[in-house]
Scaffold this motif. Sequence first.
Motif, PDB file in Angstrom:
ATOM      1  N   GLY A 278      13.708 -46.756   8.830  1.00 30.33           N
ATOM      2  CA  GLY A 278      14.494 -46.824   7.612  1.00 30.33           C
ATOM      3  C   GLY A 278      15.983 -46.647   7.836  1.00 30.33           C
ATOM      4  O   GLY A 278      16.559 -47.337   8.682  1.00 30.33           O
ATOM      5  N   PRO A 279      16.578 -45.682   7.148  1.00 36.13           N
ATOM      6  CA  PRO A 279      15.872 -44.640   6.392  1.00 36.13           C
ATOM      7  C   PRO A 279      15.479 -45.108   4.991  1.00 36.13           C
ATOM      8  O   PRO A 279      16.149 -45.973   4.449  1.00 36.13           O
ATOM      9  CB  PRO A 279      16.900 -43.512   6.325  1.00 36.13           C
ATOM     10  CG  PRO A 279      18.235 -44.197   6.409  1.00 36.13           C
ATOM     11  CD  PRO A 279      18.030 -45.419   7.238  1.00 36.13           C
ATOM     12  N   PRO A 280      14.392 -44.500   4.436  1.00 36.06           N
ATOM     13  CA  PRO A 280      13.484 -43.593   5.140  1.00 36.06           C
ATOM     14  C   PRO A 280      12.442 -44.366   5.938  1.00 36.06           C
ATOM     15  O   PRO A 280      12.255 -45.561   5.725  1.00 36.06           O
ATOM     16  CB  PRO A 280      12.833 -42.829   3.977  1.00 36.06           C
ATOM     17  CG  PRO A 280      12.746 -43.860   2.889  1.00 36.06           C
ATOM     18  CD  PRO A 280      14.004 -44.690   3.016  1.00 36.06           C
ATOM     19  N   GLY A 281      11.745 -43.679   6.852  1.00 37.36           N
ATOM     20  CA  GLY A 281      10.634 -44.287   7.556  1.00 37.36           C
ATOM     21  C   GLY A 281       9.498 -44.578   6.588  1.00 37.36           C
ATOM     22  O   GLY A 281       9.263 -43.819   5.642  1.00 37.36           O
ATOM     23  N   ARG A 282       8.824 -45.709   6.805  1.00 35.52           N
ATOM     24  CA  ARG A 282       7.742 -46.112   5.904  1.00 35.52           C
ATOM     25  C   ARG A 282       6.523 -46.565   6.702  1.00 35.52           C
ATOM     26  O   ARG A 282       6.643 -47.039   7.834  1.00 35.52           O
ATOM     27  CB  ARG A 282       8.194 -47.246   4.986  1.00 35.52           C
ATOM     28  CG  ARG A 282       9.198 -46.843   3.920  1.00 35.52           C
ATOM     29  CD  ARG A 282       9.641 -48.049   3.118  1.00 35.52           C
ATOM     30  NE  ARG A 282      10.571 -48.884   3.872  1.00 35.52           N
ATOM     31  CZ  ARG A 282      10.844 -50.161   3.579  1.00 35.52           C
ATOM     32  NH1 ARG A 282      10.208 -50.746   2.573  1.00 35.52           N
ATOM     33  NH2 ARG A 282      11.721 -50.839   4.295  1.00 35.52           N
TER      34      ARG A 282
ATOM     35  N   ASP B 209       6.356 -43.788   1.949  1.00 37.25           N
ATOM     36  CA  ASP B 209       7.296 -43.053   2.797  1.00 37.25           C
ATOM     37  C   ASP B 209       6.948 -41.574   2.874  1.00 37.25           C
ATOM     38  O   ASP B 209       7.765 -40.767   3.343  1.00 37.25           O
ATOM     39  CB  ASP B 209       8.729 -43.230   2.303  1.00 37.25           C
ATOM     40  CG  ASP B 209       8.977 -42.605   0.930  1.00 37.25           C
ATOM     41  OD1 ASP B 209       8.027 -42.036   0.350  1.00 37.25           O
ATOM     42  OD2 ASP B 209      10.120 -42.689   0.448  1.00 37.25           O
TER      43      ASP B 209
ATOM     44  N   GLY C 187       9.405 -39.144   1.697  1.00 37.41           N
ATOM     45  CA  GLY C 187      10.469 -38.820   2.632  1.00 37.41           C
ATOM     46  C   GLY C 187      10.033 -37.994   3.813  1.00 37.41           C
ATOM     47  O   GLY C 187      10.855 -37.655   4.675  1.00 37.41           O
TER      48      GLY C 187
ATOM     49  N   GLY D 170      10.657 -38.852   7.707  1.00 37.47           N
ATOM     50  CA  GLY D 170      11.995 -38.804   8.272  1.00 37.47           C
ATOM     51  C   GLY D 170      12.571 -40.201   8.364  1.00 37.47           C
ATOM     52  O   GLY D 170      12.330 -41.057   7.513  1.00 37.47           O
ATOM     53  N   THR D 171      13.301 -40.470   9.442  1.00 38.91           N
ATOM     54  CA  THR D 171      14.008 -41.741   9.575  1.00 38.91           C
ATOM     55  C   THR D 171      13.098 -42.898   9.956  1.00 38.91           C
ATOM     56  O   THR D 171      13.369 -44.045   9.602  1.00 38.91           O
ATOM     57  CB  THR D 171      15.121 -41.611  10.640  1.00 38.91           C
ATOM     58  OG1 THR D 171      15.971 -40.520  10.291  1.00 38.91           O
ATOM     59  CG2 THR D 171      15.955 -42.873  10.723  1.00 38.91           C
TER      60      THR D 171
ATOM     61  N   ASP E 260       9.443 -39.586  12.952  1.00 38.99           N
ATOM     62  CA  ASP E 260      10.604 -38.740  13.207  1.00 38.99           C
ATOM     63  C   ASP E 260      10.276 -37.265  12.972  1.00 38.99           C
ATOM     64  O   ASP E 260      10.804 -36.379  13.642  1.00 38.99           O
ATOM     65  CB  ASP E 260      11.729 -39.196  12.283  1.00 38.99           C
ATOM     66  CG  ASP E 260      13.054 -38.526  12.566  1.00 38.99           C
ATOM     67  OD1 ASP E 260      13.232 -38.016  13.684  1.00 38.99           O
ATOM     68  OD2 ASP E 260      13.910 -38.518  11.672  1.00 38.99           O
ATOM     69  N   SER E 261       9.369 -36.998  12.035  1.00 34.79           N
ATOM     70  CA  SER E 261       9.062 -35.623  11.633  1.00 34.79           C
ATOM     71  C   SER E 261       7.870 -35.018  12.355  1.00 34.79           C
ATOM     72  O   SER E 261       7.525 -33.857  12.121  1.00 34.79           O
ATOM     73  CB  SER E 261       8.795 -35.583  10.126  1.00 34.79           C
ATOM     74  OG  SER E 261       7.679 -36.406   9.805  1.00 34.79           O
TER      75      SER E 261
END
Length: 388
Positions: A155-159, A172, A175, A178-179, A197-198
Motif C-alpha cells: 500500500g499503504p495500507p497493505g491489503r 486491510d 490497517g 501495516g504497509t 509488515d506487522s
Amino acid sequence: MSRLQGHRFPPLILCLLLAWAWLLGAPSAARAADAAPQISQYAHTSWTARDGAQLGLVFAFAQTHDGYLWVGGSYGLFRFDGLRFVPWQPPKGSSLPSNPYALLVSRDGTLWIGTFNGLVSWNGSRLTRYPETDGGLVTSLLEDSEGTVWAGLLGPPGRLCAVRGGQARCDDAQGGFGTFVWSLAQDRSGDLWASADSGLWRWRPGTPQRIEAPGQRLGDLTETADGQLLVGVRGAGLKRPAGDRLDPYPLRSATRPAELLPDRQILANKLLRARDGGLWIGTDGLGLLHVREDQASAFTRSDGLSGNIACSLFEDREGNIWYGSDKGVDRFRKLPVTTLSKAQGLPNEATRSVLASRDGSVWVATDDGLARWKDGAIAVYKEAQGLP
C-alpha cells in the motif's frame, strides 16, 4: 563385488555404480540417488543480456498448460519457448496497467499477472482487470485448495485480496497489516498464511490471528520438509511458527555438517520447497542456496550464476528450478546420472579404484584417501585412520 582399477576418473559418475549396487541386492544406494541432489549435481544454464535476454530484474515465473514459461521482469512480460524470450503484447485495445511483479497460472489455465499497479488475468483471449486492486503493487499470488486466487498488495495500507467468480474483495485488516502484505502460503493442513509488515498472519480458517515479530522484517513463505510453514526473516535466517512466536530453523553447511550456518550467510530473499523435498533459498547478495537434509550448499556468480541478488524462484512441471536475479535467468536441471566430486565430500577428484559392496556401500580410492559412500553420505579415511 564389482570394481574398476588402474584408471583416474574425472568427477565420479555413479550411474554404473548404482546399477552394480542394485544387481548386488543393495537398494539403499538407489534410494539415495532418488533424494534431492546437491546444487553442484544439477546441470546449470544461465541467460543474461550477453545472451540476448534483455529482461531487466526478473521478478516472477509461471508456466501455462501449453508448456510455455512466462517471465515477468522490469522490462515487461516475456514468453520463453526454450530458445528465446519473446516480449508479450496484449490484444489491441488493452494493456497491462504496469510492469509485472508476480505471476500465477491457476488450475483452469488462467494466467494471473500482478503488476506494480494492480491485478489482471489473461485467459488466452481476454485481459481482465480487477479495479479493486488498482494503486497497489501486487507482491504475491496464490491459488488455494478451493480455487480462490489470493493477492497480497503493498500500500499503504497493505491489503489481502480474494478473487472468486470474477470478483475481487480486499481486506486491510483495519490497517493491521501495516504497509504491505508480502508473501502468501497454504500449509499442508489447509491454513492460509500471510507475511506482512506487522508480523505473520494465520488468515484462514477461523478468525485471523497474528504472530508479532517486533524488529524483524518477514519475507517469503514456504514449507518445511514435513509440511509446516517456514518464513524467511531479513537478517535473521529462517523461522517457523510455534504457538504465538517464531522459532529459529537452523541450517548446517553441506561441507561442514557439524557447523550451524550463520544467519548472515542466509539472508533469505526468496524461498522454494521443491517437489523432491529440497529447499531453495535465493539470497540478497549471496547467490543461491540449496538445502538437503538441513545442510546448505551455495552457488554464486563465481560458479556461473547470473547474479547474486535473488528476485524469484520457480519449479516447472518437469522439475527444473528457475532462478531470477538482478541480471538474468538461471535454470537448474536434474541429470539422468548422479555425480560425486569434492563438492559432495570426496577427498580428491582423481579416483583410482571403485568397489560396490553388498551392504550398499560404494568405496572410492582417490589420490588423497579412501571414501565410503552409503545412504547419500560420504565418510573419508586417510592413512592415519582405521576403517570401520
